[in-house]
Design a protein around this motif. Structure first.
Motif, PDB file in Angstrom:
ATOM      1  N   ARG A   3       0.843  -1.206   0.000  1.00 36.70           N
ATOM      2  CA  ARG A   3       0.000   0.000   0.000  1.00 36.70           C
ATOM      3  C   ARG A   3       0.876   1.253   0.000  1.00 36.70           C
ATOM      4  O   ARG A   3       0.592   2.217  -0.710  1.00 36.70           O
ATOM      5  CB  ARG A   3      -0.935   0.006   1.200  1.00 36.70           C
ATOM      6  N   CYS A   4       1.950   1.234   0.770  1.00 35.97           N
ATOM      7  CA  CYS A   4       2.857   2.378   0.831  1.00 35.97           C
ATOM      8  C   CYS A   4       3.544   2.606  -0.520  1.00 35.97           C
ATOM      9  O   CYS A   4       3.669   3.743  -0.977  1.00 35.97           O
ATOM     10  CB  CYS A   4       3.893   2.166   1.923  1.00 35.97           C
ATOM     11  N   VAL A   5       3.976   1.520  -1.153  1.00 37.22           N
ATOM     12  CA  VAL A   5       4.595   1.605  -2.475  1.00 37.22           C
ATOM     13  C   VAL A   5       3.593   2.183  -3.471  1.00 37.22           C
ATOM     14  O   VAL A   5       3.920   3.057  -4.275  1.00 37.22           O
ATOM     15  CB  VAL A   5       5.107   0.229  -2.939  1.00 37.22           C
ATOM     16  N   ASP A   6       2.347   1.694  -3.406  1.00 36.16           N
ATOM     17  CA  ASP A   6       1.309   2.207  -4.305  1.00 36.16           C
ATOM     18  C   ASP A   6       1.081   3.700  -4.084  1.00 36.16           C
ATOM     19  O   ASP A   6       0.938   4.462  -5.045  1.00 36.16           O
ATOM     20  CB  ASP A   6       0.002   1.437  -4.110  1.00 36.16           C
ATOM     21  N   LEU A   7       1.057   4.127  -2.837  1.00 40.95           N
ATOM     22  CA  LEU A   7       0.895   5.557  -2.545  1.00 40.95           C
ATOM     23  C   LEU A   7       2.072   6.346  -3.116  1.00 40.95           C
ATOM     24  O   LEU A   7       1.882   7.420  -3.705  1.00 40.95           O
ATOM     25  CB  LEU A   7       0.775   5.796  -1.039  1.00 40.95           C
ATOM     26  N   ALA A   8       3.282   5.821  -2.944  1.00 41.50           N
ATOM     27  CA  ALA A   8       4.478   6.499  -3.457  1.00 41.50           C
ATOM     28  C   ALA A   8       4.415   6.652  -4.968  1.00 41.50           C
ATOM     29  O   ALA A   8       4.736   7.716  -5.511  1.00 41.50           O
ATOM     30  CB  ALA A   8       5.738   5.744  -3.053  1.00 41.50           C
ATOM     31  N   THR A   9       3.981   5.610  -5.656  1.00 40.58           N
ATOM     32  CA  THR A   9       3.975   5.648  -7.117  1.00 40.58           C
ATOM     33  C   THR A   9       2.777   6.397  -7.686  1.00 40.58           C
ATOM     34  O   THR A   9       2.910   7.098  -8.679  1.00 40.58           O
ATOM     35  CB  THR A   9       4.033   4.231  -7.716  1.00 40.58           C
ATOM     36  N   VAL A  10       1.622   6.272  -7.054  1.00 41.26           N
ATOM     37  CA  VAL A  10       0.414   6.865  -7.621  1.00 41.26           C
ATOM     38  C   VAL A  10       0.197   8.306  -7.170  1.00 41.26           C
ATOM     39  O   VAL A  10      -0.145   9.169  -7.966  1.00 41.26           O
ATOM     40  CB  VAL A  10      -0.829   6.007  -7.268  1.00 41.26           C
ATOM     41  N   GLN A  11       0.405   8.592  -5.888  1.00 41.45           N
ATOM     42  CA  GLN A  11       0.035   9.899  -5.364  1.00 41.45           C
ATOM     43  C   GLN A  11       1.213  10.775  -4.959  1.00 41.45           C
ATOM     44  O   GLN A  11       1.022  11.946  -4.669  1.00 41.45           O
ATOM     45  CB  GLN A  11      -0.899   9.719  -4.163  1.00 41.45           C
ATOM     46  N   CYS A  12       2.398  10.207  -4.906  1.00 40.14           N
ATOM     47  CA  CYS A  12       3.522  10.990  -4.374  1.00 40.14           C
ATOM     48  C   CYS A  12       4.683  11.179  -5.343  1.00 40.14           C
ATOM     49  O   CYS A  12       5.791  11.495  -4.936  1.00 40.14           O
ATOM     50  CB  CYS A  12       4.003  10.352  -3.072  1.00 40.14           C
ATOM     51  N   GLY A  13       4.458  10.946  -6.616  1.00 34.81           N
ATOM     52  CA  GLY A  13       5.450  11.329  -7.608  1.00 34.81           C
ATOM     53  C   GLY A  13       6.454  10.290  -8.064  1.00 34.81           C
ATOM     54  O   GLY A  13       7.414  10.630  -8.733  1.00 34.81           O
ATOM     55  N   CYS A  14       6.255   9.019  -7.751  1.00 33.25           N
ATOM     56  CA  CYS A  14       7.224   8.006  -8.187  1.00 33.25           C
ATOM     57  C   CYS A  14       6.694   7.127  -9.308  1.00 33.25           C
ATOM     58  O   CYS A  14       7.241   6.064  -9.563  1.00 33.25           O
ATOM     59  CB  CYS A  14       7.627   7.115  -7.013  1.00 33.25           C
ATOM     60  N   ALA A  15       5.658   7.527  -9.997  1.00 36.57           N
ATOM     61  CA  ALA A  15       5.093   6.667 -11.044  1.00 36.57           C
ATOM     62  C   ALA A  15       6.134   6.292 -12.091  1.00 36.57           C
ATOM     63  O   ALA A  15       6.126   5.190 -12.617  1.00 36.57           O
ATOM     64  CB  ALA A  15       3.902   7.335 -11.704  1.00 36.57           C
ATOM     65  N   SER A  16       7.055   7.187 -12.389  1.00 36.47           N
ATOM     66  CA  SER A  16       8.054   6.887 -13.410  1.00 36.47           C
ATOM     67  C   SER A  16       9.055   5.834 -12.957  1.00 36.47           C
ATOM     68  O   SER A  16       9.805   5.311 -13.754  1.00 36.47           O
ATOM     69  CB  SER A  16       8.791   8.161 -13.816  1.00 36.47           C
ATOM     70  N   CYS A  17       9.050   5.503 -11.677  1.00 37.72           N
ATOM     71  CA  CYS A  17       9.986   4.506 -11.164  1.00 37.72           C
ATOM     72  C   CYS A  17       9.404   3.100 -11.185  1.00 37.72           C
ATOM     73  O   CYS A  17      10.114   2.130 -11.026  1.00 37.72           O
ATOM     74  CB  CYS A  17      10.368   4.832  -9.720  1.00 37.72           C
ATOM     75  N   GLY A  18       8.097   2.965 -11.311  1.00 34.61           N
ATOM     76  CA  GLY A  18       7.432   1.676 -11.149  1.00 34.61           C
ATOM     77  C   GLY A  18       7.317   0.863 -12.417  1.00 34.61           C
ATOM     78  O   GLY A  18       7.599   1.317 -13.519  1.00 34.61           O
ATOM     79  N   LEU A  19       6.851  -0.368 -12.272  1.00 30.34           N
ATOM     80  CA  LEU A  19       6.695  -1.300 -13.380  1.00 30.34           C
ATOM     81  C   LEU A  19       5.549  -0.920 -14.310  1.00 30.34           C
ATOM     82  O   LEU A  19       5.486  -1.401 -15.423  1.00 30.34           O
ATOM     83  CB  LEU A  19       6.454  -2.710 -12.839  1.00 30.34           C
ATOM     84  N   CYS A  20       4.635  -0.093 -13.873  1.00 30.73           N
ATOM     85  CA  CYS A  20       3.480   0.254 -14.694  1.00 30.73           C
ATOM     86  C   CYS A  20       3.832   1.150 -15.870  1.00 30.73           C
ATOM     87  O   CYS A  20       3.005   1.382 -16.734  1.00 30.73           O
ATOM     88  CB  CYS A  20       2.399   0.897 -13.833  1.00 30.73           C
ATOM     89  N   VAL A  21       5.034   1.652 -15.928  1.00 28.87           N
ATOM     90  CA  VAL A  21       5.451   2.481 -17.059  1.00 28.87           C
ATOM     91  C   VAL A  21       6.496   1.777 -17.925  1.00 28.87           C
ATOM     92  O   VAL A  21       7.232   2.409 -18.660  1.00 28.87           O
ATOM     93  CB  VAL A  21       5.953   3.873 -16.592  1.00 28.87           C
TER      94      VAL A  21
END
Length: 127
Positions: free
Chosen positions: A69-87
């Motif tokens: 959940r914390c990782v999801d918050l970091a990637t979705v709401q806190c600016g780390c989306a470019s770091c995750g597997l979804c991109v």
């Protein structure tokens, strides 16, 4: 690398478009988001700004474990989306970031049942 499949509730190897396993070759401490995109056994993460954002949304992330959940918050709401597997494109369905994956798969179900392709990545970035 392995990614958690929310649909089947298990881990599966992540594969590139050629079907080869993707190996985690980066050090999360050296990425722009640090350990904020990795589930780990302690509280908080290595990027102070991302950590502050995540913990403001869910203090559990800074008082207990930094879980999915914390990782999801970091990637979705806190600016780390470019770091995750979804991109990143890969041959396996889904991307392992629960909230992003749910949003993408609502728009294109094939992203979670077939393979996570260029269109899935575009949807993740634009949504």
């Amino acid at each position: 690398a392995r990614v958690y499949n929310e649909l089947s509730h298990n881990f599966r190897p992540l594969q590139d478009l050629g079907g080869r396993p993707i190996k985690q070759s980066w050090n999360p401490e050296e990425t722009p988001c640090g350990t904020c995109t990795e589930v780990h056994g302690g509280p908080g993460c290595s990027d102070p700004a991302i950590e502050e954002c995540v913990c403001a949304l869910d203090d559990h992330c800074c008082t207990s474990l930094f879980d999915q959940r914390c990782v999801d918050l970091a990637t979705v709401q806190c600016g780390c989306a470019s770091c995750g597997l979804c991109v990143h494109e890969h041959i396996t369905p889904g991307c392992g970031e629960m909230y992003v994956e749910e949003c993408v798969c609502e728009i294109d179900a094939l992203c979670c049942t077939a393979r996570y392709d260029r269109l899935c990545v575009q949807t993740a970035i634009q949504s």
